[in-house]
Design a protein around this motif. Structure first.
Motif, PDB file in Angstrom:
ATOM      1  N   TYR A 135       0.349  -1.068   0.040  1.00 47.42           N
ATOM      2  CA  TYR A 135       0.323  -0.080   0.149  1.00 47.42           C
ATOM      3  C   TYR A 135       0.763   1.673  -0.024  1.00 47.42           C
ATOM      4  O   TYR A 135       1.117   1.877  -0.349  1.00 47.42           O
ATOM      5  CB  TYR A 135      -0.854  -0.051   1.054  1.00 47.42           C
ATOM      6  CG  TYR A 135      -2.115  -0.765   1.180  1.00 47.42           C
ATOM      7  CD1 TYR A 135      -2.317  -1.725   0.535  1.00 47.42           C
ATOM      8  CD2 TYR A 135      -1.919  -1.915   2.295  1.00 47.42           C
ATOM      9  CE1 TYR A 135      -3.471  -2.632   0.637  1.00 47.42           C
ATOM     10  CE2 TYR A 135      -2.726  -3.036   2.125  1.00 47.42           C
ATOM     11  CZ  TYR A 135      -3.922  -3.615   1.125  1.00 47.42           C
ATOM     12  OH  TYR A 135      -4.335  -4.566   1.228  1.00 47.42           O
ATOM     13  N   PHE A 136       1.426   1.070   0.340  1.00 43.49           N
ATOM     14  CA  PHE A 136       2.785   2.784   0.684  1.00 43.49           C
ATOM     15  C   PHE A 136       3.526   2.497  -0.340  1.00 43.49           C
ATOM     16  O   PHE A 136       3.217   4.554  -0.969  1.00 43.49           O
ATOM     17  CB  PHE A 136       4.096   1.889   1.881  1.00 43.49           C
ATOM     18  CG  PHE A 136       5.005   3.095   2.154  1.00 43.49           C
ATOM     19  CD1 PHE A 136       4.303   4.870   2.620  1.00 43.49           C
ATOM     20  CD2 PHE A 136       5.790   3.418   1.091  1.00 43.49           C
ATOM     21  CE1 PHE A 136       5.628   5.591   2.750  1.00 43.49           C
ATOM     22  CE2 PHE A 136       6.751   4.730   1.617  1.00 43.49           C
ATOM     23  CZ  PHE A 136       6.874   5.525   2.864  1.00 43.49           C
ATOM     24  N   ILE A 137       3.942   2.280  -1.604  1.00 36.93           N
ATOM     25  CA  ILE A 137       3.836   2.225  -2.425  1.00 36.93           C
ATOM     26  C   ILE A 137       3.435   3.095  -3.871  1.00 36.93           C
ATOM     27  O   ILE A 137       3.743   3.408  -4.493  1.00 36.93           O
ATOM     28  CB  ILE A 137       4.622   1.036  -3.490  1.00 36.93           C
ATOM     29  CG1 ILE A 137       5.877   1.430  -4.305  1.00 36.93           C
ATOM     30  CG2 ILE A 137       4.124  -0.051  -3.894  1.00 36.93           C
ATOM     31  CD1 ILE A 137       6.823   0.009  -4.650  1.00 36.93           C
ATOM     32  N   ARG A 138       1.898   2.911  -3.342  1.00 33.94           N
ATOM     33  CA  ARG A 138       1.407   3.084  -4.344  1.00 33.94           C
ATOM     34  C   ARG A 138       1.738   4.465  -3.927  1.00 33.94           C
ATOM     35  O   ARG A 138       0.654   5.195  -5.401  1.00 33.94           O
ATOM     36  CB  ARG A 138      -0.201   2.505  -3.831  1.00 33.94           C
ATOM     37  CG  ARG A 138      -0.859   1.304  -3.627  1.00 33.94           C
ATOM     38  CD  ARG A 138      -1.921   0.734  -3.907  1.00 33.94           C
ATOM     39  NE  ARG A 138      -2.118  -0.194  -3.018  1.00 33.94           N
ATOM     40  CZ  ARG A 138      -3.113  -1.075  -3.530  1.00 33.94           C
ATOM     41  NH1 ARG A 138      -4.612  -0.403  -3.356  1.00 33.94           N
ATOM     42  NH2 ARG A 138      -3.263  -2.354  -3.123  1.00 33.94           N
ATOM     43  N   HIS A 139       1.648   5.404  -3.056  1.00 33.60           N
ATOM     44  CA  HIS A 139       1.941   7.043  -3.808  1.00 33.60           C
ATOM     45  C   HIS A 139       2.636   7.380  -4.185  1.00 33.60           C
ATOM     46  O   HIS A 139       3.018   8.513  -4.794  1.00 33.60           O
ATOM     47  CB  HIS A 139       2.511   7.491  -2.234  1.00 33.60           C
ATOM     48  CG  HIS A 139       1.450   7.206  -0.674  1.00 33.60           C
ATOM     49  ND1 HIS A 139       0.286   8.110  -0.792  1.00 33.60           N
ATOM     50  CD2 HIS A 139       1.431   6.320   0.024  1.00 33.60           C
ATOM     51  CE1 HIS A 139      -0.871   7.286   0.444  1.00 33.60           C
ATOM     52  NE2 HIS A 139       0.355   6.736   0.825  1.00 33.60           N
ATOM     53  N   PHE A 140       3.983   6.522  -4.972  1.00 38.73           N
ATOM     54  CA  PHE A 140       4.869   6.313  -5.433  1.00 38.73           C
ATOM     55  C   PHE A 140       4.438   6.358  -7.024  1.00 38.73           C
ATOM     56  O   PHE A 140       5.595   6.169  -7.713  1.00 38.73           O
ATOM     57  CB  PHE A 140       6.649   5.797  -5.193  1.00 38.73           C
ATOM     58  CG  PHE A 140       6.693   6.698  -3.646  1.00 38.73           C
ATOM     59  CD1 PHE A 140       7.380   7.548  -3.093  1.00 38.73           C
ATOM     60  CD2 PHE A 140       5.863   5.872  -3.032  1.00 38.73           C
ATOM     61  CE1 PHE A 140       7.795   7.928  -1.960  1.00 38.73           C
ATOM     62  CE2 PHE A 140       7.036   5.845  -1.071  1.00 38.73           C
ATOM     63  CZ  PHE A 140       7.528   7.021  -1.640  1.00 38.73           C
ATOM     64  N   THR A 141       3.113   5.696  -7.110  1.00 37.77           N
ATOM     65  CA  THR A 141       2.859   4.995  -8.413  1.00 37.77           C
ATOM     66  C   THR A 141       3.402   6.534  -9.621  1.00 37.77           C
ATOM     67  O   THR A 141       3.915   6.262 -10.896  1.00 37.77           O
ATOM     68  CB  THR A 141       1.596   5.033  -8.867  1.00 37.77           C
ATOM     69  OG1 THR A 141       1.266   3.552  -7.817  1.00 37.77           O
ATOM     70  CG2 THR A 141       1.397   4.191 -10.320  1.00 37.77           C
ATOM     71  N   PRO A 142       2.738   7.361  -9.240  1.00 35.82           N
ATOM     72  CA  PRO A 142       2.794   9.465 -10.576  1.00 35.82           C
ATOM     73  C   PRO A 142       4.480   8.679 -10.560  1.00 35.82           C
ATOM     74  O   PRO A 142       4.455   9.571 -11.789  1.00 35.82           O
ATOM     75  CB  PRO A 142       2.161   9.892  -9.795  1.00 35.82           C
ATOM     76  CG  PRO A 142       1.132   9.316  -8.566  1.00 35.82           C
ATOM     77  CD  PRO A 142       2.001   8.290  -7.603  1.00 35.82           C
ATOM     78  N   LEU A 143       5.308   8.934  -9.694  1.00 34.37           N
ATOM     79  CA  LEU A 143       7.239   9.137  -9.973  1.00 34.37           C
ATOM     80  C   LEU A 143       7.137   7.955 -11.121  1.00 34.37           C
ATOM     81  O   LEU A 143       7.925   8.599 -12.043  1.00 34.37           O
ATOM     82  CB  LEU A 143       7.890   8.753  -8.592  1.00 34.37           C
ATOM     83  CG  LEU A 143       7.613   9.985  -7.816  1.00 34.37           C
ATOM     84  CD1 LEU A 143       6.498  10.673  -7.138  1.00 34.37           C
ATOM     85  CD2 LEU A 143       8.375   9.707  -6.528  1.00 34.37           C
ATOM     86  N   HIS A 144       7.007   7.113 -10.814  1.00 35.96           N
ATOM     87  CA  HIS A 144       7.553   6.115 -12.213  1.00 35.96           C
ATOM     88  C   HIS A 144       6.746   6.348 -13.192  1.00 35.96           C
ATOM     89  O   HIS A 144       6.870   5.859 -14.289  1.00 35.96           O
ATOM     90  CB  HIS A 144       6.894   4.440 -11.396  1.00 35.96           C
ATOM     91  CG  HIS A 144       7.351   3.637 -12.588  1.00 35.96           C
ATOM     92  ND1 HIS A 144       8.355   3.554 -13.258  1.00 35.96           N
ATOM     93  CD2 HIS A 144       6.020   2.902 -13.218  1.00 35.96           C
ATOM     94  CE1 HIS A 144       8.118   1.891 -13.612  1.00 35.96           C
ATOM     95  NE2 HIS A 144       7.106   1.985 -13.992  1.00 35.96           N
ATOM     96  N   ALA A 145       4.991   6.602 -13.313  1.00 39.69           N
ATOM     97  CA  ALA A 145       4.294   6.974 -14.744  1.00 39.69           C
ATOM     98  C   ALA A 145       4.875   7.963 -15.175  1.00 39.69           C
ATOM     99  O   ALA A 145       5.022   8.708 -16.281  1.00 39.69           O
ATOM    100  CB  ALA A 145       3.244   7.046 -13.953  1.00 39.69           C
ATOM    101  N   ALA A 146       5.696   9.131 -14.274  1.00 43.28           N
ATOM    102  CA  ALA A 146       6.422  10.063 -15.042  1.00 43.28           C
ATOM    103  C   ALA A 146       7.766   9.884 -15.714  1.00 43.28           C
ATOM    104  O   ALA A 146       8.011  11.051 -16.794  1.00 43.28           O
ATOM    105  CB  ALA A 146       6.714  11.284 -14.160  1.00 43.28           C
ATOM    106  N   ASP A 147       8.585   8.528 -16.008  1.00 45.43           N
ATOM    107  CA  ASP A 147       9.179   8.318 -15.957  1.00 45.43           C
ATOM    108  C   ASP A 147       9.248   6.606 -16.049  1.00 45.43           C
ATOM    109  O   ASP A 147      10.174   6.499 -15.189  1.00 45.43           O
ATOM    110  CB  ASP A 147      10.582   9.098 -15.530  1.00 45.43           C
ATOM    111  CG  ASP A 147      11.589   8.834 -15.893  1.00 45.43           C
ATOM    112  OD1 ASP A 147      11.938   8.884 -17.019  1.00 45.43           O
ATOM    113  OD2 ASP A 147      13.226   8.596 -15.003  1.00 45.43           O
ATOM    114  N   PRO A 148       8.408   5.799 -17.000  1.00 47.18           N
ATOM    115  CA  PRO A 148       9.147   4.673 -16.704  1.00 47.18           C
ATOM    116  C   PRO A 148       9.597   4.510 -17.109  1.00 47.18           C
ATOM    117  O   PRO A 148      10.124   2.824 -16.607  1.00 47.18           O
ATOM    118  CB  PRO A 148       7.052   3.986 -17.187  1.00 47.18           C
ATOM    119  CG  PRO A 148       7.019   5.682 -18.442  1.00 47.18           C
ATOM    120  CD  PRO A 148       7.494   6.863 -17.667  1.00 47.18           C
ATOM    121  N   LEU A 149      10.710   4.431 -17.626  1.00 48.00           N
ATOM    122  CA  LEU A 149      12.337   3.409 -17.935  1.00 48.00           C
ATOM    123  C   LEU A 149      12.566   3.832 -16.836  1.00 48.00           C
ATOM    124  O   LEU A 149      14.171   3.282 -16.530  1.00 48.00           O
ATOM    125  CB  LEU A 149      12.535   3.889 -19.219  1.00 48.00           C
ATOM    126  CG  LEU A 149      11.390   3.484 -20.451  1.00 48.00           C
ATOM    127  CD1 LEU A 149      12.158   3.791 -21.679  1.00 48.00           C
ATOM    128  CD2 LEU A 149      11.427   2.029 -20.335  1.00 48.00           C
TER     129      LEU A 149
END
Length: 221
Positions: A39-53
């Motif tokens: 659940y904690f990692i879900r907060h960081f999904t936008p960071l990965h989505a902004a730079d997926p590779l």
């Protein structure tokens, strides 16, 4: 008479993204008391989505799990209690060191590492990083709604914090970290040579999406 024995233990962690030659940023994000990594990692999904590779997020989960209320229902995890404290710290060190080494093994040498810890996790990562500061340090340390433990030896604290970029973050309604406490922490890590930034947002004892994005953008340089 109390005794100890070392045993093999399976630890779990969550990850967003795949480590590859394209990885530019590795974020190790450490949850607080009573939370779970999934659940904690879900907060960081936008960071990965902004730079997926380029951005990979790794979230270790504390080894001690428990029911948050009674003997059933929601489960949380804790990094430690006062019971057998020193052994807990040793186990955390072994766990996090192995996890980081495994992640870095697949990253380019130029990959920038951010370690972000929330609440109870801040003491855990501070002690862990201070133990290894003479060999490795992240490019950025974020201590969110927690503290840098005063019991860390001054020399180890200096080795870790000297010229290290440290962000101290808390909400303006946080019941555990007041504005005065945040400034006291800033003075403490600043005494050891850190380059300190203090950040606040409107809210309580939680993460904040806008500030996470800001920290991610800054880390990208």
């Amino acid at each position: 008479m109390e005794h100890h024995i070392s045993v093999a233990r399976t630890a779990r962690y969550q990850q967003l993204g795949e480590i590859s030659a394209a990885t530019r940023q590795l974020w190790l994000v450490v949850h607080g008391y009573g939370q779970l990594a999934e659940y904690f990692i879900r907060h960081f999904t936008p960071l990965h989505a902004a730079d997926p590779l380029g951005t990979v997020i790794v979230a270790p989960e504390a080894l001690s799990r428990f029911y948050l209320t009674g003997t059933a229902g929601r489960v949380g995890a804790s990094w430690m209690t006062r019971a057998d404290r020193l052994a807990e710290i040793e186990d955390q060190d072994t766990y996090l060191t192995h996890l980081l080494a495994n992640a870095l093994a697949g990253c380019p040498a130029s990959t920038r590492v951010t370690v972000l810890a929330f609440s109870q996790g801040t003491a855990t990562v501070s002690r862990w990083l201070a133990r290894h500061a003479n060999r490795w340090r992240p490019q950025q340390l974020v201590l969110w709604a927690g503290d840098f433990p005063a019991d860390i030896e001054a020399e180890k604290a200096r080795q870790l914090l000297q010229q290290l970029s440290v962000a101290l973050v808390s909400g303006d309604q946080d019941a555990y970290v007041s504005a005065a406490t945040l400034q006291q922490q800033a003075a403490l890590v600043g005494q050891h040579g850190a380059t300190v930034t203090t950040l606040s947002f409107s809210g309580g004892h939680t993460l904040n999406a806008s500030l996470l994005q800001q920290l991610h953008t800054q880390a990208m340089g």
